[in-house]
Design a protein around this motif. Structure first.
Motif, mmCIF file in Angstrom:
data_model
loop_
_atom_site.group_PDB
_atom_site.id
_atom_site.type_symbol
_atom_site.label_atom_id
_atom_site.label_comp_id
_atom_site.label_asym_id
_atom_site.label_seq_id
_atom_site.Cartn_x
_atom_site.Cartn_y
_atom_site.Cartn_z
ATOM 1 N N ILE A 9 0.832 -1.199 0.000
ATOM 2 C CA ILE A 9 0.000 0.000 0.000
ATOM 3 C C ILE A 9 0.872 1.255 0.000
ATOM 4 O O ILE A 9 0.581 2.225 -0.699
ATOM 5 C CB ILE A 9 -0.944 0.020 1.216
ATOM 6 N N ILE A 10 1.914 1.237 0.794
ATOM 7 C CA ILE A 10 2.852 2.349 0.814
ATOM 8 C C ILE A 10 4.250 1.837 0.498
ATOM 9 O O ILE A 10 4.534 0.653 0.675
ATOM 10 C CB ILE A 10 2.862 3.082 2.174
ATOM 11 N N ASN A 11 5.098 2.740 0.045
ATOM 12 C CA ASN A 11 6.469 2.386 -0.294
ATOM 13 C C ASN A 11 7.432 3.320 0.414
ATOM 14 O O ASN A 11 7.076 4.441 0.796
ATOM 15 C CB ASN A 11 6.693 2.508 -1.811
ATOM 16 N N GLY A 12 8.666 2.862 0.573
ATOM 17 C CA GLY A 12 9.703 3.742 1.059
ATOM 18 C C GLY A 12 10.191 4.633 -0.075
ATOM 19 O O GLY A 12 9.865 4.418 -1.242
ATOM 20 N N VAL A 13 10.965 5.658 0.280
ATOM 21 C CA VAL A 13 11.546 6.511 -0.751
ATOM 22 C C VAL A 13 12.786 5.850 -1.346
ATOM 23 O O VAL A 13 13.275 6.254 -2.405
ATOM 24 C CB VAL A 13 11.905 7.900 -0.185
ATOM 25 N N SER A 14 13.286 4.830 -0.654
ATOM 26 C CA SER A 14 14.378 3.987 -1.155
ATOM 27 C C SER A 14 14.212 2.635 -0.473
ATOM 28 O O SER A 14 13.249 2.406 0.261
ATOM 29 C CB SER A 14 15.746 4.603 -0.839
ATOM 30 N N GLU A 15 15.143 1.758 -0.687
ATOM 31 C CA GLU A 15 15.020 0.406 -0.137
ATOM 32 C C GLU A 15 14.985 0.412 1.390
ATOM 33 O O GLU A 15 14.288 -0.413 1.995
ATOM 34 C CB GLU A 15 16.179 -0.465 -0.618
ATOM 35 N N ASP A 16 15.720 1.329 2.024
ATOM 36 C CA ASP A 16 15.783 1.325 3.483
ATOM 37 C C ASP A 16 15.405 2.653 4.130
ATOM 38 O O ASP A 16 15.628 2.857 5.308
ATOM 39 C CB ASP A 16 17.172 0.913 3.949
ATOM 40 N N LYS A 17 14.820 3.575 3.354
ATOM 41 C CA LYS A 17 14.421 4.861 3.898
ATOM 42 C C LYS A 17 12.921 5.090 3.660
ATOM 43 O O LYS A 17 12.419 4.835 2.572
ATOM 44 C CB LYS A 17 15.200 6.010 3.238
ATOM 45 N N GLU B 57 -0.094 11.820 -4.491
ATOM 46 C CA GLU B 57 0.399 10.661 -3.748
ATOM 47 C C GLU B 57 -0.697 10.066 -2.871
ATOM 48 O O GLU B 57 -0.833 8.834 -2.780
ATOM 49 C CB GLU B 57 1.599 11.072 -2.891
ATOM 50 N N PHE B 58 -1.481 10.918 -2.239
ATOM 51 C CA PHE B 58 -2.569 10.419 -1.396
ATOM 52 C C PHE B 58 -3.613 9.695 -2.240
ATOM 53 O O PHE B 58 -4.148 8.653 -1.833
ATOM 54 C CB PHE B 58 -3.213 11.585 -0.639
ATOM 55 N N SER B 59 -3.886 10.217 -3.417
ATOM 56 C CA SER B 59 -4.842 9.564 -4.319
ATOM 57 C C SER B 59 -4.371 8.165 -4.691
ATOM 58 O O SER B 59 -5.160 7.217 -4.722
ATOM 59 C CB SER B 59 -5.024 10.411 -5.585
ATOM 60 N N ALA B 60 -3.082 8.042 -4.966
ATOM 61 C CA ALA B 60 -2.526 6.732 -5.322
ATOM 62 C C ALA B 60 -2.629 5.757 -4.152
ATOM 63 O O ALA B 60 -2.929 4.570 -4.337
ATOM 64 C CB ALA B 60 -1.077 6.888 -5.769
ATOM 65 N N LEU B 61 -2.403 6.245 -2.933
ATOM 66 C CA LEU B 61 -2.510 5.395 -1.745
ATOM 67 C C LEU B 61 -3.931 4.860 -1.586
ATOM 68 O O LEU B 61 -4.129 3.679 -1.290
ATOM 69 C CB LEU B 61 -2.108 6.182 -0.499
ATOM 70 N N VAL B 62 -4.920 5.722 -1.771
ATOM 71 C CA VAL B 62 -6.315 5.306 -1.619
ATOM 72 C C VAL B 62 -6.687 4.281 -2.692
ATOM 73 O O VAL B 62 -7.359 3.288 -2.403
ATOM 74 C CB VAL B 62 -7.253 6.528 -1.677
ATOM 75 N N THR B 63 -6.231 4.503 -3.913
ATOM 76 C CA THR B 63 -6.525 3.563 -4.995
ATOM 77 C C THR B 63 -5.940 2.183 -4.693
ATOM 78 O O THR B 63 -6.604 1.161 -4.880
ATOM 79 C CB THR B 63 -5.952 4.086 -6.330
ATOM 80 N N ARG B 64 -4.701 2.160 -4.205
ATOM 81 C CA ARG B 64 -4.067 0.879 -3.873
ATOM 82 C C ARG B 64 -4.741 0.233 -2.668
ATOM 83 O O ARG B 64 -4.937 -0.992 -2.634
ATOM 84 C CB ARG B 64 -2.574 1.080 -3.610
ATOM 85 N N MET B 65 -5.070 1.031 -1.662
ATOM 86 C CA MET B 65 -5.724 0.495 -0.472
ATOM 87 C C MET B 65 -7.038 -0.194 -0.825
ATOM 88 O O MET B 65 -7.360 -1.261 -0.304
ATOM 89 C CB MET B 65 -5.981 1.613 0.532
ATOM 90 N N MET B 66 -7.808 0.416 -1.746
ATOM 91 C CA MET B 66 -9.101 -0.136 -2.115
ATOM 92 C C MET B 66 -9.014 -1.180 -3.218
ATOM 93 O O MET B 66 -10.021 -1.762 -3.617
ATOM 94 C CB MET B 66 -10.031 1.000 -2.549
ATOM 95 N N ASN B 67 -7.802 -1.388 -3.736
ATOM 96 C CA ASN B 67 -7.585 -2.380 -4.790
ATOM 97 C C ASN B 67 -8.426 -2.077 -6.032
ATOM 98 O O ASN B 67 -8.950 -2.967 -6.707
ATOM 99 C CB ASN B 67 -7.918 -3.786 -4.269
ATOM 100 N N TYR B 68 -8.560 -0.785 -6.338
ATOM 101 C CA TYR B 68 -9.341 -0.370 -7.503
ATOM 102 C C TYR B 68 -8.547 -0.585 -8.795
ATOM 103 O O TYR B 68 -7.337 -0.348 -8.833
ATOM 104 C CB TYR B 68 -9.679 1.118 -7.425
#
Length: 227
Positions: free
Chosen positions: A46-54, A65-76
């Motif tokens: 649902i969310i990603n880091g800005v890099s592999e460990d950050k 970015e918030f719109s993308a999070l909601v779309t992924r959360m709802m699996n649309y």
């Protein structure tokens, strides 16, 4: 629509109970109040880091970015972009997310023709989106003037269009946690002055907190429905 909602709720149920052992970010202390939420949401894509460990928990979040999070959360599934906003290009990475949420009447622009994708999303805007999404799937919540909102020192800064969502969002956990200042103890109850900062941009940590709270609210209402 019902099938899509069922799939989304199944994903949310998985998110709420998933283990948080895989994702590790060096800039996220293990004792952070939001560490578990970030790890769980990251492990479930649902969310990603800005890099592999950050993760950069204090960095602010944009409206796109918030719109993308909601779309992924709802699996649309993402809808093809139809140029509904003049400031969203069809080849931008978030165009499908914006179109999908716009079609579902979950988001609006800042004006009739502009979405302002690179503007930072505020606490009251986040509460408006998540409360609307919740009510779209489970029916309108009863409006209740939350004392936690009306007693805030910056209560007057809440936009008229967001007040109802702030009340409901606070009740459901769709606002970042409220931290009091100048606290005093009276009869074992903590009292103090506090702010809700409605115009303050959401950080990546706060966004993970309210997205995670949304999944738990859905899990609870689904459990109540099943009973």
């Amino acid at each position: 629509m019902k099938k899509k909602l069922i799939l989304a709720l199944a994903l949310m149920s998985c998110i709420s109970c998933a283990g948080a052992e895989a994702a590790e970010f060096s800039d996220l202390p293990e004792d952070s109040y939001v560490a578990n939420a970030i790890k769980v949401l990251s492990n479930n894509g649902i969310i990603n880091g800005v890099s592999e460990d950050k993760y950069e928990p204090e960095r602010n979040v944009t409206r796109s970015e918030f719109s993308a999070l909601v779309t992924r959360m709802m699996n649309y599934d993402k809808n093809e972009y139809r140029n509904v906003f003049t400031d969203v290009s069809s080849d931008s990475w978030y165009a499908g997310d914006v179109q999908t949420l716009y079609d579902k009447k979950i988001i609006n622009g800042v004006s009739e023709n502009e979405f302002a994708p690179n503007e930072l999303i505020t606490r009251e805007q986040g509460a408006k989106i998540l409360t609307g999404l919740y009510e779209k799937n489970y029916g309108e919540l009863q409006t209740c003037a939350s004392n936690m909102i009306t007693a805030a020192l910056d209560y007057q800064e809440i936009s008229d269009w967001a007040l109802d969502s702030m009340w409901k969002g606070q009740m459901l956990g769709f606002l970042p946690r409220i931290v009091t200042v100048n606290r005093t103890q009276f009869n074992s109850l903590i009292k103090g002055e506090y702010y809700v900062h409605p115009q303050q941009p959401l950080t990546r940590a706060e966004t993970a907190e309210i997205i995670y709270n949304f999944t738990n609210a859905v899990k609870n209402v689904e459990k109540a429905i099943a009973e």
